[in-house]
Scaffold this motif. Sequence first.
Motif, mmCIF file in Angstrom:
data_model
loop_
_atom_site.group_PDB
_atom_site.id
_atom_site.type_symbol
_atom_site.label_atom_id
_atom_site.label_comp_id
_atom_site.label_asym_id
_atom_site.label_seq_id
_atom_site.Cartn_x
_atom_site.Cartn_y
_atom_site.Cartn_z
ATOM 1 N N ASP A 40 8.272 -1.951 6.545
ATOM 2 C CA ASP A 40 8.036 -2.791 5.462
ATOM 3 C C ASP A 40 9.398 -3.553 4.944
ATOM 4 O OD1 ASP A 40 5.356 -0.917 4.037
ATOM 5 O OD2 ASP A 40 5.303 -2.505 5.624
ATOM 6 N N ASN A 64 -1.535 -2.186 9.713
ATOM 7 C CA ASN A 64 -2.036 -3.136 8.737
ATOM 8 C C ASN A 64 -3.197 -4.159 9.222
ATOM 9 O OD1 ASN A 64 -0.450 -1.996 6.860
ATOM 10 N ND2 ASN A 64 1.288 -3.504 7.240
ATOM 11 N N ASN A 97 -2.613 2.646 3.575
ATOM 12 C CA ASN A 97 -1.874 4.121 3.711
ATOM 13 C C ASN A 97 -2.531 5.295 2.936
ATOM 14 O OD1 ASN A 97 0.395 3.471 5.443
ATOM 15 N ND2 ASN A 97 1.459 2.712 3.814
ATOM 16 N N ASP A 128 0.684 -1.171 -0.178
ATOM 17 C CA ASP A 128 0.031 0.032 -0.103
ATOM 18 C C ASP A 128 1.017 1.227 0.131
ATOM 19 O OD1 ASP A 128 -0.821 0.376 3.543
ATOM 20 O OD2 ASP A 128 0.714 -0.304 2.634
ATOM 21 N N THR A 150 2.885 -6.110 2.394
ATOM 22 C CA THR A 150 3.545 -4.982 3.422
ATOM 23 C C THR A 150 2.163 -3.915 3.625
ATOM 24 O OG1 THR A 150 4.326 -3.376 1.500
ATOM 25 C CG2 THR A 150 5.806 -5.148 2.538
ATOM 26 N N GLY A 151 0.948 -4.313 3.248
ATOM 27 C CA GLY A 151 -0.053 -3.454 3.600
ATOM 28 C C GLY A 151 -1.051 -4.312 4.459
ATOM 29 N N ASP A 189 7.110 3.867 3.293
ATOM 30 C CA ASP A 189 8.071 2.632 3.641
ATOM 31 C C ASP A 189 7.956 1.559 2.773
ATOM 32 O OD1 ASP A 189 5.483 2.484 5.035
ATOM 33 O OD2 ASP A 189 6.514 0.781 6.233
ATOM 34 N N ASP A 190 6.605 1.548 1.961
ATOM 35 C CA ASP A 190 6.537 0.357 1.232
ATOM 36 C C ASP A 190 7.339 0.627 -0.094
ATOM 37 O OD1 ASP A 190 3.593 1.042 2.526
ATOM 38 O OD2 ASP A 190 3.333 -0.901 1.734
HETATM 39 CA CA CA Z 1 2.603 -0.621 4.237
#
Ligand code: CA
Length: 308
Positions: free
Chosen positions: A241, A167, A41, A14, A125-126, A18-19
């Motif tokens: 992430d 998340n 995010n 997302d 990572t979301g 940081d993603d």
């Molecule tokens: Ca994320």
Amino acid sequence: MSPITGSNVFLDMDPGIDDALAMVTALARFNVQGVTTVAGNVSVAQTFQNAHFVLERAGVQLPVMVGAEGPLFYPLLTAPHVHGASGLGEVVRSPGVRPFPPERAWTWLSNTIGRQRGPCHLIATGPLTNVALLLLAFPDVNQHLASITCMAGGMPGAQLDKDVEFNVFVDPHAADAVFRYGTNLRLVGINVTHRALVQLTELDRLRGFGQLGRLLYSMLSFYGEKSRGEGGDPNAFPVDDAVAVAAVDAPELFRWESLPLTVVLEGPLRGTVVVSPLSTKRPPVQVAADLNVPGFLDWLWESLRRIT
Ligand code: CA
Ligand code: RIB
């Protein structure tokens, strides 16, 4: 950028700043096969455009797919106060708005992962909405995945610096479904990611890493100011992430514990990850219990050095 390992990797993200950092480290370390985007995010329309933007600036052409526009049951919660209204801080993204591909993320993942030869990993990572839909609609995908590694939650019983992690809080039902229907799961929670802190003064190094390094410098300077202090150091910030990417490329940097997991779905403890009773017969999740922080930071900067 030449990947150094043969593993094929799919990213579900997302972006989010940081993603974006995690995406760049994955490009430096793996054969990334594509990026699926999810609301978190910022909206999925924004995460979709952001994923394209970061790939373009990395000089990489990959499939980018659109996933869930919100959690399974709860209304969407976003984090523009941390990632900016666009999701990439104050970076001005190219005005072009790409049309959504016709195939949705979970169908594309099932079809594409099923065609892979060799080890294949999914890094999420979301919020886990796309991963839950993938596993519910296409459970056989588990057979093709060496791991599903999630930056989510926190290890049950561990000392956490926040009550809940974003998340899992945004979509606790999806996280619970993933812990129920996933196999080969790895959980990288804030009990370790909030120890992997980057000093704001270190960010200057990125300016010497080419155009992509300067983009990361701009985004992470914004993000670092908004999230400084998370993890307990007022002059540093967590990169959450990217730690999940390191968990796939360098699992020896972590100590892992095997636990069946479930999630508190509502009420004041919504989003808390807890151990699932054995009677529920859930598959064990490999949970990151500890992290070699200096080793991770070396891994991170070596990954970023490769973007030049
Ligand atoms: Ca994320
Ligand atoms: O809690 C941290 C997680 O929430 C990260 O994935 C960050 O990008 C946000 O999505």
